[in-house]
Scaffold this active site. Sequence first.
Site, PDB file in Angstrom:
ATOM      1  N   SER A 184      -9.346  20.407   8.432  1.00 35.53           N
ATOM      2  CA  SER A 184      -8.840  19.264   9.204  1.00 35.53           C
ATOM      3  C   SER A 184      -9.437  17.951   8.701  1.00 35.53           C
ATOM      4  CB  SER A 184      -9.052  19.451  10.702  1.00 35.53           C
ATOM      5  OG  SER A 184     -10.387  19.677  10.970  1.00 35.53           O
ATOM      6  N   PRO A 218     -16.622  21.711  13.144  1.00 38.22           N
ATOM      7  CA  PRO A 218     -17.841  21.826  12.326  1.00 38.22           C
ATOM      8  C   PRO A 218     -18.128  20.611  11.445  1.00 38.22           C
ATOM      9  CG  PRO A 218     -16.034  23.041  11.307  1.00 38.22           C
ATOM     10  CD  PRO A 218     -15.493  22.502  12.615  1.00 38.22           C
ATOM     11  N   ASP A 236     -20.519  17.074  20.007  1.00 36.95           N
ATOM     12  CA  ASP A 236     -19.849  18.386  20.173  1.00 36.95           C
ATOM     13  C   ASP A 236     -20.901  19.397  20.615  1.00 36.95           C
ATOM     14  OD1 ASP A 236     -18.282  20.845  19.745  1.00 36.95           O
ATOM     15  OD2 ASP A 236     -16.972  19.584  18.510  1.00 36.95           O
ATOM     16  N   ASP A 256     -20.662  16.077  26.336  1.00 35.39           N
ATOM     17  CA  ASP A 256     -19.225  16.007  26.585  1.00 35.39           C
ATOM     18  C   ASP A 256     -18.699  14.683  26.010  1.00 35.39           C
ATOM     19  OD1 ASP A 256     -16.680  15.754  27.572  1.00 35.39           O
ATOM     20  OD2 ASP A 256     -17.192  16.334  29.625  1.00 35.39           O
ATOM     21  N   ASP A 272     -11.007  14.250  17.742  1.00 35.55           N
ATOM     22  CA  ASP A 272     -10.084  15.358  17.432  1.00 35.55           C
ATOM     23  C   ASP A 272     -10.223  16.449  18.498  1.00 35.55           C
ATOM     24  OD1 ASP A 272      -8.286  16.854  15.919  1.00 35.55           O
ATOM     25  OD2 ASP A 272      -9.811  17.648  14.572  1.00 35.55           O
ATOM     26  N   LYS A 301      -2.453  15.671  21.092  1.00 41.15           N
ATOM     27  CA  LYS A 301      -1.834  17.001  20.928  1.00 41.15           C
ATOM     28  C   LYS A 301      -0.557  17.046  21.773  1.00 41.15           C
ATOM     29  CE  LYS A 301      -5.688  17.889  18.847  1.00 41.15           C
ATOM     30  NZ  LYS A 301      -5.852  18.059  17.403  1.00 41.15           N
TER      31      LYS A 301
END
Length: 351
Positions: A184, A218, A236, A256, A272, A301
């Site tokens: 990504s 990641p 994250d 968060d 993302d 999304k």
Amino acid sequence: MQELLLHCRPGFEGEVAAEMQQRAGELGIAGYPVAKTGEALVRFVCPQPGDAERLIRKLDFRSLIFVRQWALGSWLDVPAEDRISPIITACAAGPLASELWLETADTNDGKAMAALLKKLRAPLQSSLEKTRFLRPKKTDLPRLHLCFESGQRVFVGWSWAENAAPWPMGIPRLRVPKGAPSRSTLKLEEAWHHFIPRDDWDSRLAAGMTAVDLGAAPGGWTWQLVNRLMKVTAIDNGPMAQSLMDSGQVEHIQADGYMYKPKRPVNWMVCDIVDKPARSSALLARWLSRGWCHEAVINFKLPMKRRYEEVIQCMEHVQKALDAAGVEASLACKQLYSDREEVTCHARVKR
Ligand SMILES: C[S@@+](CC[C@H](N)C(=O)[O-])C[C@H]1O[C@@H](n2cnc3c(N)ncnc32)[C@H](O)[C@@H]1O
């Protein structure tokens, strides 16, 4: 030439149809879309002579959300025994061109025509140059698009570099960089190619800038920011790739993303996180209206049915919040090639 041919992600033909109908209507240009689900191509037909050309010249390509590429032209039947002669004849109906782009729909049927296109490229190029319809040195001329629907039917069209995507079919040839921890990573790179003119990269993606990456693990997007020598705060609960942590440019905070507030304003916020578009757009509105970032890239999304309407609603929501806060910013959305059921939104506060 009474129609536009529009490329899109397969499955998003309805969104392109709705978008083009709306945008042509706003310009007072009459036309109708012809779209079949899964074909990755939409025709937009303008019955009044000259209207299709007016549309491609007046409508800002960069403002279109679901259209990857477009061209003005018409369809042609080409017999298998001699495809080139009718194409040359058809070229007389349009402008001279600087480049030849051979295209298909972005579908399995389209990909199956790769061998035919490869075989046709050299003879077509040579015939078009001999007949002077193609002038490779005149880079200010439009590009000639030959989009093959089948071996027997082709769309002969033209697009102008200043108001079209810079790649055939609107598909950039980007490779996952060595060392990037996820595929990504390409989404953020493509977003920059799309939203930031190349000449601005050195000032807007500059070494030493600060960035926050929400939903970073990641680390594909963080990798891009680190690669531009920025200092990144990665938010994250999941783990970040060790190679990124070893760069010394990344601070990983397990928190968060919706609750996180930067201690001081940053140059870039990227996000993302997979969530409802209404939540993502509210997050973007908060960051921009509170002055927490200067520029942002965030994915919306879109798992729902009415995806065009949903994106427009999200953009309107962000714009309203900006107006209420007295913040002036440019806002744009695009379904990038790397985007699946989603679009990428870019925002930049005007100083
Ligand atoms: C699609 S992945 C991000 C991939 C990343 N952009 C990359 O290029 O490697 C989404 C990430 O968002 C994280 N996430 C989901 N909800 C979150 C939240 N509320 N706050 C922070 N991160 C969240 C998940 O843990 C996941 O790692």
